[in-house]
Design an enzyme around this catalytic site. Structure first.
Site, PDB file in Angstrom:
ATOM      1  N   CYS A 190       0.755  -1.127   0.110  1.00 41.77           N
ATOM      2  CA  CYS A 190      -0.106   0.073  -0.098  1.00 41.77           C
ATOM      3  C   CYS A 190       0.948   1.359  -0.012  1.00 41.77           C
ATOM      4  O   CYS A 190       0.643   2.528  -0.872  1.00 41.77           O
ATOM      5  CB  CYS A 190      -0.972  -0.088   1.127  1.00 41.77           C
ATOM      6  SG  CYS A 190      -2.195   1.216   1.206  1.00 41.77           S
ATOM      7  N   CYS A 191       1.903   1.450   0.705  1.00 39.48           N
ATOM      8  CA  CYS A 191       2.777   2.523   0.734  1.00 39.48           C
ATOM      9  C   CYS A 191       3.581   2.332  -0.473  1.00 39.48           C
ATOM     10  O   CYS A 191       3.712   3.638  -0.863  1.00 39.48           O
ATOM     11  CB  CYS A 191       4.072   2.042   2.195  1.00 39.48           C
ATOM     12  SG  CYS A 191       3.277   3.025   3.552  1.00 39.48           S
ATOM     13  N   CYS A 248      -1.252   8.144   7.502  1.00 35.20           N
ATOM     14  CA  CYS A 248      -2.386   8.080   6.970  1.00 35.20           C
ATOM     15  C   CYS A 248      -3.354   7.810   8.248  1.00 35.20           C
ATOM     16  O   CYS A 248      -3.008   7.121   9.116  1.00 35.20           O
ATOM     17  CB  CYS A 248      -2.379   6.809   6.067  1.00 35.20           C
ATOM     18  SG  CYS A 248      -1.638   7.154   4.461  1.00 35.20           S
ATOM     19  N   CYS A 258      -3.601   4.151   9.457  1.00 35.48           N
ATOM     20  CA  CYS A 258      -2.155   3.559  10.069  1.00 35.48           C
ATOM     21  C   CYS A 258      -1.658   4.344  11.093  1.00 35.48           C
ATOM     22  O   CYS A 258      -0.369   4.297  11.417  1.00 35.48           O
ATOM     23  CB  CYS A 258      -1.292   3.300   8.886  1.00 35.48           C
ATOM     24  SG  CYS A 258      -1.667   2.254   7.561  1.00 35.48           S
ATOM     25  N   CYS A 308       7.560   4.275   5.831  1.00 33.51           N
ATOM     26  CA  CYS A 308       6.837   3.807   4.656  1.00 33.51           C
ATOM     27  C   CYS A 308       7.692   3.472   3.368  1.00 33.51           C
ATOM     28  O   CYS A 308       7.182   3.223   2.466  1.00 33.51           O
ATOM     29  CB  CYS A 308       5.937   5.240   4.252  1.00 33.51           C
ATOM     30  SG  CYS A 308       6.841   6.497   4.829  1.00 33.51           S
TER      31      CYS A 308
HETATM   32  S1  SF4 Z   1       0.492   4.639   5.755  1.00 33.89           S
HETATM   33 FE1  SF4 Z   1      -1.069   2.836   5.519  1.00 33.89          FE
HETATM   34  S2  SF4 Z   1      -2.922   3.742   4.382  1.00 33.89           S
HETATM   35 FE2  SF4 Z   1      -1.040   5.072   3.967  1.00 33.89          FE
HETATM   36  S3  SF4 Z   1      -0.052   4.407   2.401  1.00 33.89           S
HETATM   37 FE3  SF4 Z   1       0.899   3.668   3.930  1.00 33.89          FE
HETATM   38  S4  SF4 Z   1      -0.225   1.517   4.178  1.00 33.89           S
HETATM   39 FE4  SF4 Z   1      -1.284   2.744   2.980  1.00 33.89          FE
END
Ligand code: SF4
Length: 242
Positions: free
Chosen positions: A113-114, A196, A199, A222
């Site tokens: 996701c990151c 985010c 998270c 991240c």
């Molecule tokens: S911090 Fe969490 S929601 Fe944001 S990009 Fe990374 S995994 Fe995705």
């Protein structure tokens, strides 16, 4: 103009943040930008940058999952400093990410996701630039402990400027109070580090300041500031705007 980064790197370790920013803005012109996630260190960096050059560039990685307080702070920053924040988005909207990778990817695979919402968008943005400026501090994470004030970013292939790398959290907050720097109100609600919504949680008394990021997983970064393996000599010629 070409110079050896390793020589300047040694000099720069003795420079104050304003001197490093002045060097970066003079050397790279419009080809350098401040990266900000609008945490408290980022706010100090923006305030310092505004004292060195009024029309400096700043960009943010807008994952589209940020807190309302963070979006509000971005708007306040634009008004206070008279700058336009360059917002960098993922190639996928949140809906497209869910369609392609399933729901709540941040729970099942936060690294992926990151990567989709931060790392790859950053990689694209940095191709526009010769240098980027960050607000990382050495004492934040293990991965940041060896960062220099000025260094070659092997992961993304450009100069990385870290003017606050030797600051402590106390120094950051002292600067905020002394200069009335705006900051995210979540910091006053036990969110020392803000990312985010999915998270980030408030920390409990005695917890590490970054314990609220990706809580319950081993993840601490991240991926933006994790160094790639060094494949060549640290002697690197700097391509400048001049
Ligand atoms: S911090 Fe969490 S929601 Fe944001 S990009 Fe990374 S995994 Fe995705």
């Amino acid at each position: 103009m070409k110079e050896h980064l390793s020589f300047i790197q040694t000099q720069a370790e003795k420079w104050k943040p304003e001197e490093i920013l002045r060097w970066a803005f003079t050397t790279f012109g419009r080809n350098v930008a401040v990266a900000s996630g609008f945490g408290v260190e980022g706010m100090v960096l923006l305030d310092l940058a505004s004292r060195v050059r009024r029309d400096f560039r700043v960009f943010t990685l807008d994952t589209e999952f940020l807190f309302p307080e963070t979006y509000d702070l971005m708007d306040r920053v634009e008004k206070r400093y008279g700058i336009k924040v360059e917002r960098v988005y993922s190639a996928l909207t949140p809906e497209e990410q869910e369609r392609d990778h399933g729901p709540a990817l941040w729970k099942r695979s936060p690294d992926q996701c990151c990567n989709l919402r931060k790392v790859e968008p950053l990689r694209g943005k940095l191709t526009e630039l010769a240098a980027w400026v960050t607000a990382i501090r050495r004492d934040q994470t293990t991965a940041r402990a060896t960062a220099h004030k000025l260094e070659w970013d092997h992961k993304f292939g450009l100069v990385k400027v870290n003017p606050l790398v030797d600051w402590t959290s106390e120094m950051v907050w002292r600067y905020v109070v002394a200069h009335n720097v705006p900051y995210n109100p979540l910091h006053d609600q036990n969110y020392p580090s803000i990312g985010c919504t999915h998270c980030t949680r408030a920390i409990r008394p005695g917890e590490d300041p970054r314990a609220g990021r990706w809580a319950g997983s081993e993840k601490t970064e991240c991926g933006l500031h994790v160094a790639a393996p060094v494949a060549s000599s640290p002697l690197v010629e700097i391509k400048t705007s001049q």
